[in-house]
Design an enzyme around this catalytic site. Structure first.
Site, PDB file in Angstrom:
ATOM      1  N   ARG A 192       0.837  -1.194   0.000  1.00 61.44           N
ATOM      2  CA  ARG A 192       0.000   0.000   0.000  1.00 61.44           C
ATOM      3  C   ARG A 192       0.878   1.253   0.000  1.00 61.44           C
ATOM      4  NH1 ARG A 192      -2.040  -3.517   4.022  1.00 61.44           N
ATOM      5  NH2 ARG A 192      -4.150  -4.315   3.593  1.00 61.44           N
ATOM      6  N   LYS A 242      -1.424  -2.451   8.059  1.00 60.28           N
ATOM      7  CA  LYS A 242      -2.475  -1.835   8.864  1.00 60.28           C
ATOM      8  C   LYS A 242      -2.417  -2.366  10.289  1.00 60.28           C
ATOM      9  CE  LYS A 242      -5.849  -0.761   5.233  1.00 60.28           C
ATOM     10  NZ  LYS A 242      -7.222  -0.963   4.747  1.00 60.28           N
ATOM     11  N   HIS A 290      -2.724   2.649  -5.803  1.00 59.50           N
ATOM     12  CA  HIS A 290      -3.494   1.434  -5.516  1.00 59.50           C
ATOM     13  C   HIS A 290      -3.755   0.614  -6.777  1.00 59.50           C
ATOM     14  CE1 HIS A 290      -5.187  -0.265  -1.879  1.00 59.50           C
ATOM     15  NE2 HIS A 290      -6.186  -0.763  -2.591  1.00 59.50           N
ATOM     16  N   ARG A 311      -1.190  -1.950  -6.950  1.00 57.61           N
ATOM     17  CA  ARG A 311      -1.484  -3.051  -6.017  1.00 57.61           C
ATOM     18  C   ARG A 311      -2.481  -4.016  -6.659  1.00 57.61           C
ATOM     19  NH1 ARG A 311      -1.585  -4.452  -0.469  1.00 57.61           N
ATOM     20  NH2 ARG A 311      -3.630  -4.932   0.413  1.00 57.61           N
ATOM     21  N   HIS A 317      -4.085  -8.833   3.614  1.00 55.97           N
ATOM     22  CA  HIS A 317      -5.520  -8.754   3.863  1.00 55.97           C
ATOM     23  C   HIS A 317      -5.864  -9.511   5.142  1.00 55.97           C
ATOM     24  CE1 HIS A 317      -6.735  -7.879  -0.587  1.00 55.97           C
ATOM     25  NE2 HIS A 317      -6.490  -6.774   0.096  1.00 55.97           N
ATOM     26  N   TYR A 358     -10.466 -10.166  -6.694  1.00 56.41           N
ATOM     27  CA  TYR A 358      -9.591 -10.290  -7.864  1.00 56.41           C
ATOM     28  C   TYR A 358      -9.941 -11.492  -8.733  1.00 56.41           C
ATOM     29  CZ  TYR A 358      -6.868  -6.797  -5.435  1.00 56.41           C
ATOM     30  OH  TYR A 358      -6.484  -5.652  -4.794  1.00 56.41           O
TER      31      TYR A 358
END
Length: 298
Positions: free
Chosen positions: A150, A174, A244, A247, A270, A279
């Site tokens: 990211r 994150k 992004h 990504r 994730h 995806y």
């Protein structure tokens, strides 16, 4: 004070990224500004009807459904926090539903175009020269496309996060969750070129972050956005040209070449497989397109 304490909570207890906290702050200031200007009430006085009025206001001002949904999610977290702190007894968000957002497939850049950008050239001319700024731009693109990290993760990278012996890079994701992402040989070589060139620059201060500005300061989001937009414009006419997108391109490329979905989930950082499964739709659409072009009865 309510917003300030909530943002401190997000930072220290939820461990959200600075970018996410800024988004929450922007949403809340807009909401409180709307209440004050149009309804002459505070956030603590707001009821479900007032929040619905805010949603109507946003939609009337051509704010996209997904953006409205994000703002409603911010308010949901905010009022849940106020309940926890005892500032409220009734949650006005209990009866609020976010607007339905049409499902959109992730936009990505084809492998061939990225190869042309990073390894080839356009109209016989190489895109990157030997200058520090040019090599910095290239490593930004290489890292985003080569690792799927990211924007915030890219900006937080340090030179010490690179492990050349293992061929990996440590990424702080994150909520301060670390993950290890492999580096391909070409990206390792490009990193060495960039770092050696960085050492030759006469910067006044020694910044530990990997990506820096032309003056040697820590890089910032708008710089990376400008870099990505500038170079993707060379190879793509699509509207979206953000970090992004690279990504998405990383994930789509792996999936199209048969990578396991769980492995892609770990590489992307994730929290759940549901976020990665989006995806697979791109992959199915690609197979349908090939089928229609190649099958005699399609």
């Amino acid at each position: 004070m309510l917003i300030e304490s909530f943002l401190i909570y997000l930072q220290h207890e939820k461990r959200y990224s600075p970018h996410t906290i800024t988004s929450y702050q922007t949403d809340l200031l807009q909401f409180i500004g709307f209440l004050k200007k149009n309804l002459e009430i505070t956030a603590l006085q707001a009821k479900a009807t007032h929040i619905r009025s805010f949603m109507v206001f946003l939609l009337d001002n051509q704010i996209a459904e997904n953006a409205v949904g994000r703002k409603i999610s911010t308010l949901r977290s905010f009022y849940k926090y106020l309940l926890r702190e005892g500032d409220l007894k009734i949650n006005p968000m209990a009866l609020i539903k976010a607007p339905k957002v049409p499902k959109r497939l992730p936009v990505f850049i084809e492998d061939a175009k990225m190869d042309l950008l990073l390894d080839g050239g356009v109209e016989g001319k190489l895109i990157f020269d030997e200058s520090f700024a040019s090599q910095r731009d290239k490593i930004v693109l290489e890292l985003l496309f080569g690792t799927g990290i990211r924007l915030a993760e890219l900006l937080a990278l340090k030179e010490t996060d690179i492990n050349y012996y293992e061929g990996t890079i440590k990424v702080l994701g994150k909520r301060n969750k670390e993950r290890i992402v492999p580096l391909h040989a070409q990206l390792e070589a490009q990193l060495k070129i960039y770092i050696n060139l960085k050492l030759t620059q006469q910067f006044n201060n020694k910044i530990t972050t990997l990506i820096v500005t032309n003056a040697g300061a820590t890089a910032y989001p708008k710089l990376v956005y400008r870099i990505v937009n500038r170079y993707l414009t060379i190879i793509s006419t699509q509207d979206k040209k953000s970090p992004h997108i690279l990504r998405h391109s990383f994930a789509s490329s792996l999936l199209n070449k048969g990578a396991d979905l769980n492995a892609i989930k770990e590489l992307l950082g994730h929290a759940s497989l549901a976020a990665t499964q989006v995806y697979t739709h791109n992959s199915v659409e690609r197979l349908k397109s090939i089928y229609k072009q190649a099958h005699p009865k399609a």
